[in-house]
Design a protein around this motif. Structure first.
Motif, PDB file in Angstrom:
ATOM      1  N   ILE A 182      12.823   5.783   2.828  1.00 14.90           N
ATOM      2  CA  ILE A 182      13.759   5.942   3.946  1.00 14.90           C
ATOM      3  C   ILE A 182      15.095   5.312   3.570  1.00 14.90           C
ATOM      4  O   ILE A 182      15.166   4.116   3.287  1.00 14.90           O
ATOM      5  N   ARG A 183      16.158   6.093   3.559  1.00 15.24           N
ATOM      6  CA  ARG A 183      17.473   5.579   3.180  1.00 15.24           C
ATOM      7  C   ARG A 183      18.062   4.765   4.330  1.00 15.24           C
ATOM      8  O   ARG A 183      18.142   5.249   5.469  1.00 15.24           O
ATOM      9  N   GLY A 236      -9.437   5.884   2.836  1.00 10.75           N
ATOM     10  CA  GLY A 236      -8.604   6.692   3.726  1.00 10.75           C
ATOM     11  C   GLY A 236      -7.941   5.906   4.833  1.00 10.75           C
ATOM     12  O   GLY A 236      -6.817   6.223   5.244  1.00 10.75           O
ATOM     13  N   HIS A 237      -8.605   4.864   5.310  1.00 15.36           N
ATOM     14  CA  HIS A 237      -8.029   4.084   6.408  1.00 15.36           C
ATOM     15  C   HIS A 237      -6.823   3.263   5.967  1.00 15.36           C
ATOM     16  O   HIS A 237      -6.074   2.748   6.803  1.00 15.36           O
ATOM     17  N   LEU A 238      -6.621   3.146   4.638  1.00 14.88           N
ATOM     18  CA  LEU A 238      -5.493   2.368   4.124  1.00 14.88           C
ATOM     19  C   LEU A 238      -4.211   3.183   4.004  1.00 14.88           C
ATOM     20  O   LEU A 238      -3.131   2.619   3.810  1.00 14.88           O
ATOM     21  N   ILE A 239      -4.328   4.500   4.085  1.00 11.92           N
ATOM     22  CA  ILE A 239      -3.163   5.357   3.863  1.00 11.92           C
ATOM     23  C   ILE A 239      -2.087   5.061   4.909  1.00 11.92           C
ATOM     24  O   ILE A 239      -2.353   5.133   6.113  1.00 11.92           O
ATOM     25  N   PRO A 240      -0.871   4.721   4.476  1.00 13.25           N
ATOM     26  CA  PRO A 240       0.184   4.401   5.447  1.00 13.25           C
ATOM     27  C   PRO A 240       0.540   5.607   6.309  1.00 13.25           C
ATOM     28  O   PRO A 240       0.482   6.757   5.866  1.00 13.25           O
ATOM     29  N   HIS A 241       0.924   5.347   7.528  1.00 14.24           N
ATOM     30  CA  HIS A 241       1.401   6.416   8.407  1.00 14.24           C
ATOM     31  C   HIS A 241       2.736   6.929   7.875  1.00 14.24           C
ATOM     32  O   HIS A 241       3.563   6.137   7.402  1.00 14.24           O
ATOM     33  N   PRO A 242       2.976   8.245   7.919  1.00 13.91           N
ATOM     34  CA  PRO A 242       4.248   8.780   7.393  1.00 13.91           C
ATOM     35  C   PRO A 242       5.492   8.150   7.993  1.00 13.91           C
ATOM     36  O   PRO A 242       6.548   8.107   7.356  1.00 13.91           O
ATOM     37  N   ALA A 243       5.382   7.632   9.219  1.00 12.89           N
ATOM     38  CA  ALA A 243       6.546   7.031   9.880  1.00 12.89           C
ATOM     39  C   ALA A 243       6.732   5.562   9.535  1.00 12.89           C
ATOM     40  O   ALA A 243       7.714   4.951   9.959  1.00 12.89           O
ATOM     41  N   ILE A 251       0.853  -1.187   0.000  1.00 13.96           N
ATOM     42  CA  ILE A 251       0.000   0.000   0.000  1.00 13.96           C
ATOM     43  C   ILE A 251       0.897   1.248   0.000  1.00 13.96           C
ATOM     44  O   ILE A 251       1.677   1.451   0.935  1.00 13.96           O
ATOM     45  N   VAL A 252       0.767   2.066  -1.033  1.00 14.38           N
ATOM     46  CA  VAL A 252       1.600   3.267  -1.180  1.00 14.38           C
ATOM     47  C   VAL A 252       0.685   4.481  -1.305  1.00 14.38           C
ATOM     48  O   VAL A 252      -0.271   4.468  -2.085  1.00 14.38           O
ATOM     49  N   ARG A 253       0.979   5.523  -0.563  1.00 20.47           N
ATOM     50  CA  ARG A 253       0.155   6.734  -0.599  1.00 20.47           C
ATOM     51  C   ARG A 253       0.348   7.478  -1.909  1.00 20.47           C
ATOM     52  O   ARG A 253       1.450   7.547  -2.467  1.00 20.47           O
TER      53      ARG A 253
END
Length: 392
Positions: free
Chosen positions: A368-369, A355-362, A30-32
């Motif tokens: 993330i490198r 909307g409930h599927l949107i991943p949390h930014p963290a 799942i990707v925003r």
């Protein structure tokens, strides 16, 4: 016609399987997908793909203006943000608004954007790109077999962590596409997403080229490293493709001037005007261009109008949730439709429901490198949820 307002939405791309690259993996697939909708006083709305960072400030540069003045408005947005800097996510906000304005301009003209921009052929050659680093061999072949059934004969693999694994997986793809193409050798690419140093990249590609022919190696070193890209280009047979993460024409200029680019890339999120300008700069240096991340569709329309388009990335065969696009894929190419503008339609109820599927930014992912990127002595592994850093 005047620009009156904007709205921001966020939907998701549901791949139905893990996706990612050398930097990380989205385990649930799942990707925003952030979107911007620009409204006008004549009821025409345009859709753009991109971030919402600093959008209130950026939108002030175009509010009340005629959206058909899109290239001049693009420069107004750049000027509006030049002090704090218009790179990174802010450049993506500008690109999203720019794409929406092109959509409005073409709708107002009653034409698909590809025709408004001067394109002659609605077919845009494509290559398969499955963001596939977390897949095992069986899963990899199943995914790319679907691309082959749509006539694609070029494929890009995510790698850069283990040269033996990359060589093995590229060989699997070569054999799959040879069989699908009745003996025609496919074009193969390897994307390492800035995971290597200069020497690592030359050694990595050199090992693969002992048995395979690569069309290009993508982002072998850090995106801004002009000398490094040039060193890799001199050290391998494959072309060096880069530029998708460069934000601004001036960033492309320094790499092209250094002879660091063989195939210029730019991402859909940076907008149509930026792509057209990069394509012109590349054409002046006899370089081809290749758009990256073509969902929803903006750069595909633009690609029809330039003389140096090589091939465009085809990621998921299905659009993000709540988005429909007037195009289809056949015989190895996108085929653009006749709907005015971009041919993008939104189902905002479906987007809201997702909307409930949107991943949390963290949450983890390829954005993330890793801590050990470029500093590994041993091959790294992917366990389907993360990139595991090898330690000496």
């Amino acid at each position: 016609m005047r620009i009156t307002a904007y709205r921001t939405l966020t939907t998701v791309q549901d791949w139905g399987r893990p996706v990612g690259d050398a930097n990380g993996v989205y385990a649930d697939g799942i990707v925003r997908v952030p979107l911007v909708v620009v409204e006008t006083d004549e009821g025409i709305t345009g859709v753009g793909l991109g971030p919402h960072v600093e959008i209130e400030n950026v939108f002030a540069a175009i509010e009340g203006e005629d959206p058909r003045s899109v290239t001049a408005l693009y420069d107004r947005m750049l000027r509006r943000t030049f002090k704090a800097g218009h790179a990174g996510a802010v450049f993506g906000t500008i690109g999203a608004l720019d794409t929406a304005l092109w959509d409005i301009k073409a709708q107002a003209a009653g034409e698909p954007l590809w025709r408004l921009l001067g394109g002659r052929d609605r077919r845009v050659p494509a290559y398969a790109s499955a963001l596939c680093i977390a897949l095992n061999d069986e899963e990899l072949l199943a995914v790319y077999r679907t691309y082959a059934e749509h006539g694609l004969r070029a494929a890009k693999l995510k790698g850069g962590l283990d040269v033996d694994r990359d060589r093995h997986r590229l060989t699997l793809l070569r054999d799959l596409f040879v069989d699908a193409g009745h003996g025609v050798r496919p074009s193969l690419m390897l994307d390492v997403n800035e995971a290597l140093t200069r020497k690592q990249a030359v050694r990595h590609v050199g090992e693969i080229e002992r048995t395979l022919d690569l069309t290009w190696i993508e982002e072998p070193v850090r995106r801004w490293d002009a000398e490094g890209h040039a060193a890799v280009s001199r050290g391998v047979r494959a072309s060096v493709a880069t530029g998708e993460n460069l934000t601004g024409l001036e960033q492309h200029r320094s790499l092209i001037a250094a002879g660091a680019v063989d195939i210029a890339q730019t991402a859909a999120v940076w907008g149509i005007t930026h792509f057209l300008r990069v394509a012109t700069l590349a054409h002046a240096h006899d370089l081809p261009v290749s758009p990256i991340g073509t969902t929803p569709v903006g750069l595909l329309h633009a690609a029809t109008s330039i003389p140096n388009h090589l091939v465009s990335e085809l990621q998921d065969l299905q659009p993000p949730v709540g988005i429909s696009v007037d195009l289809h894929v056949e015989d190895g190419a996108y085929v653009l439709g006749d709907s005015p503008g971009l041919g993008v339609r939104l189902d905002e109820e479906a987007i809201a429901a997702a909307g409930h599927l949107i991943p949390h930014p963290a949450s983890g992912g390829s954005h993330i490198r890793p801590e050990r990127a470029g500093h590994r002595l041993l091959p790294a592994r992917v366990d389907g949820t993360a990139v595991l850093n090898a330690q000496p």
